[in-house]
Design a protein around this motif. Structure first.
Motif, PDB file in Angstrom:
ATOM      1  N   GLN A   1       0.810  -1.220   0.000  1.00 25.67           N
ATOM      2  CA  GLN A   1       0.000   0.000   0.000  1.00 25.67           C
ATOM      3  C   GLN A   1       0.842   1.268   0.000  1.00 25.67           C
ATOM      4  OE1 GLN A   1      -2.693  -0.231   3.307  1.00 25.67           O
ATOM      5  NE2 GLN A   1      -3.771  -1.999   2.465  1.00 25.67           N
ATOM      6  N   ASN A   2       0.261   2.302  -0.601  1.00 24.67           N
ATOM      7  CA  ASN A   2       0.884   3.623  -0.541  1.00 24.67           C
ATOM      8  C   ASN A   2       0.365   4.359   0.700  1.00 24.67           C
ATOM      9  OD1 ASN A   2      -1.685   4.564  -1.249  1.00 24.67           O
ATOM     10  ND2 ASN A   2      -1.092   5.140  -3.326  1.00 24.67           N
ATOM     11  N   LYS A   3       0.721   5.618   0.839  1.00 29.75           N
ATOM     12  CA  LYS A   3       0.340   6.396   2.028  1.00 29.75           C
ATOM     13  C   LYS A   3      -1.168   6.529   2.204  1.00 29.75           C
ATOM     14  CE  LYS A   3       4.410   9.328   1.868  1.00 29.75           C
ATOM     15  NZ  LYS A   3       4.879  10.705   1.732  1.00 29.75           N
ATOM     16  N   THR A   4      -1.912   6.463   1.091  1.00 35.03           N
ATOM     17  CA  THR A   4      -3.362   6.618   1.191  1.00 35.03           C
ATOM     18  C   THR A   4      -4.094   5.283   1.320  1.00 35.03           C
ATOM     19  OG1 THR A   4      -3.681   6.595  -1.212  1.00 35.03           O
ATOM     20  CG2 THR A   4      -3.298   8.747  -0.164  1.00 35.03           C
ATOM     21  N   GLY A   5      -3.329   4.176   1.392  1.00 29.87           N
ATOM     22  CA  GLY A   5      -3.930   2.861   1.556  1.00 29.87           C
ATOM     23  C   GLY A   5      -4.305   2.168   0.262  1.00 29.87           C
TER      24      GLY A   5
ATOM     25  N   ILE B   1      10.682  -3.949 -11.094  1.00 26.55           N
ATOM     26  CA  ILE B   1       9.465  -4.200 -10.315  1.00 26.55           C
ATOM     27  C   ILE B   1       9.692  -3.769  -8.875  1.00 26.55           C
ATOM     28  CG2 ILE B   1       7.961  -5.996  -9.364  1.00 26.55           C
ATOM     29  CD1 ILE B   1       8.370  -7.496 -12.058  1.00 26.55           C
ATOM     30  N   LEU B   2      10.823  -4.129  -8.308  1.00 25.02           N
ATOM     31  CA  LEU B   2      11.126  -3.744  -6.929  1.00 25.02           C
ATOM     32  C   LEU B   2      11.197  -2.223  -6.791  1.00 25.02           C
ATOM     33  CD1 LEU B   2      11.753  -4.623  -4.062  1.00 25.02           C
ATOM     34  CD2 LEU B   2      14.160  -4.826  -4.738  1.00 25.02           C
ATOM     35  N   ARG B   3      11.806  -1.560  -7.758  1.00 26.42           N
ATOM     36  CA  ARG B   3      11.902  -0.095  -7.710  1.00 26.42           C
ATOM     37  C   ARG B   3      10.508   0.536  -7.731  1.00 26.42           C
ATOM     38  NH1 ARG B   3      11.025   4.089 -10.303  1.00 26.42           N
ATOM     39  NH2 ARG B   3      10.391   3.103 -12.241  1.00 26.42           N
TER      40      ARG B   3
ATOM     41  N   TRP C   1       6.154   3.215  -4.871  1.00 23.09           N
ATOM     42  CA  TRP C   1       4.726   3.227  -4.545  1.00 23.09           C
ATOM     43  C   TRP C   1       4.518   3.300  -3.038  1.00 23.09           C
ATOM     44  CZ3 TRP C   1       0.277   3.801  -7.074  1.00 23.09           C
ATOM     45  CH2 TRP C   1      -0.905   3.393  -6.446  1.00 23.09           C
ATOM     46  N   CYS C   2       5.303   2.530  -2.300  1.00 22.35           N
ATOM     47  CA  CYS C   2       5.133   2.387  -0.847  1.00 22.35           C
ATOM     48  C   CYS C   2       5.872   3.439  -0.034  1.00 22.35           C
ATOM     49  CB  CYS C   2       5.642   1.019  -0.395  1.00 22.35           C
ATOM     50  SG  CYS C   2       4.762  -0.368  -1.099  1.00 22.35           S
ATOM     51  N   GLU C   3       6.626   4.298  -0.676  1.00 20.96           N
ATOM     52  CA  GLU C   3       7.474   5.248   0.036  1.00 20.96           C
ATOM     53  C   GLU C   3       6.693   5.988   1.120  1.00 20.96           C
ATOM     54  OE1 GLU C   3      10.630   8.852  -0.809  1.00 20.96           O
ATOM     55  OE2 GLU C   3       9.632   7.877  -2.481  1.00 20.96           O
TER      56      GLU C   3
END
Length: 74
Positions: free
Chosen positions: A18-22, A49-51, A56-58
């Motif tokens: 998930q990103n910061k907004t879920g 893909i990992l990058r 995305w998850c930062e």
């Protein structure tokens, strides 16, 4: 599989990252990443893909693993 075909196997943690907004990374983004990188060597596909998932998850806390395997037929 035929020469050049790419296969990815992953646990639920990859599409559910998930990103910061879920919002989840989801399978559509995984498919897009594969489509855009299928011409690359397998280690570069993995790294991209990992990058993308890490970007995305930062800044968002994660509660699952991000396990995946990428195979490319010779």
């Amino acid at each position: 599989m035929q020469s050049g075909d790419v296969l990815i196997a992953f646990t639920d943690g990859l599409p559910e990252a998930q990103n910061k907004t879920g919002e989840e990374f989801d399978e559509a983004r995984i498919q897009t990443a594969l489509t855009e990188t299928a011409h690359l060597p397998v280690n570069e596909i993995r790294d991209e893909i990992l990058r993308r998932v890490q970007a995305w998850c930062e800044g968002a806390a994660q509660y699952d693993d991000l396990t995946f395997i990428v195979l490319k037929a010779k």
